[in-house]
Design a protein around this motif. Sequence first.
Motif, short mmCIF file in Angstrom:
data_model
loop_
_atom_site.label_atom_id
_atom_site.label_comp_id
_atom_site.label_asym_id
_atom_site.label_seq_id
_atom_site.Cartn_x
_atom_site.Cartn_y
_atom_site.Cartn_z
N SER A 11 0.04 -19.32 28.25
CA SER A 11 0.78 -20.25 29.09
C SER A 11 2.23 -20.29 28.64
O SER A 11 2.50 -20.49 27.45
CB SER A 11 0.17 -21.64 29.00
N ALA A 40 -4.42 -13.77 41.70
CA ALA A 40 -4.19 -15.21 41.67
C ALA A 40 -5.33 -15.91 42.39
O ALA A 40 -6.00 -15.31 43.24
CB ALA A 40 -2.85 -15.54 42.32
N PRO A 88 6.48 -19.09 38.36
CA PRO A 88 5.16 -19.69 38.62
C PRO A 88 4.27 -18.81 39.49
O PRO A 88 3.04 -18.79 39.31
CB PRO A 88 5.51 -21.00 39.32
N ASP A 90 3.87 -15.78 39.27
CA ASP A 90 3.26 -14.73 38.45
C ASP A 90 1.94 -15.19 37.83
O ASP A 90 1.24 -14.39 37.20
CB ASP A 90 4.20 -14.31 37.33
N THR A 91 1.61 -16.45 38.01
CA THR A 91 0.36 -16.99 37.47
C THR A 91 -0.83 -16.26 38.10
O THR A 91 -0.95 -16.19 39.32
CB THR A 91 0.26 -18.49 37.76
N ARG A 125 -5.56 -14.08 31.14
CA ARG A 125 -4.95 -15.04 32.06
C ARG A 125 -3.50 -15.33 31.67
O ARG A 125 -3.20 -15.59 30.51
CB ARG A 125 -5.75 -16.34 32.09
N THR A 127 -0.45 -17.98 32.76
CA THR A 127 -0.11 -19.20 33.49
C THR A 127 1.36 -19.52 33.25
O THR A 127 1.79 -19.63 32.10
CB THR A 127 -0.98 -20.38 33.05
N VAL A 128 2.11 -19.65 34.33
CA VAL A 128 3.53 -19.93 34.23
C VAL A 128 3.81 -21.28 34.88
O VAL A 128 3.53 -21.48 36.06
CB VAL A 128 4.38 -18.85 34.92
N SER A 129 4.36 -22.20 34.11
CA SER A 129 4.65 -23.54 34.62
C SER A 129 6.14 -23.67 34.94
O SER A 129 6.99 -23.05 34.29
CB SER A 129 4.23 -24.59 33.60
#
Length: 130
Positions: A11, A40, A88, A90-91, A125, A127-129
């Motif tokens: 993340s 995704a 985001p 790219d999540t 995985r 995860t980009v916030s």
Amino acid sequence: QVQLVESGGGSVQAGGSLRLSCAASGYIQDSYCMGWFRQAPGKEREGVATIYTGGGRTNYADSVKGRVAISQDNAKNTLYLQLNSLKPEDTAMYYCALDPWTGPAGAYCYSLRSEDYNSWGQGTRVTVSS
């Protein structure tokens, strides 16, 4: 039988970077098509980047060009995907894939279609916030 094991996901905040790794084992050819794909939630699997391991030629999806780099370390039998300037969108779950049918001088390795690859890892995985 080819085995692919991905690692390096995690993340991060938007603008950050990650390097994904794919350790390959069990293959016997000198060269392969290898690639990174992502899926995704609620979306189809899409190609991110591919490489012809026999010559190093690469191909990238338009959505990641300039932000992503695929590379290989033949001595370590490892494929990498450097992800920069992450967004985001790219999540996704990122998968490593391999196919032995390279075509002449790796011509088939430009394919970003998941159906053209027959060996897959379990995924890592990202995860980009925002």
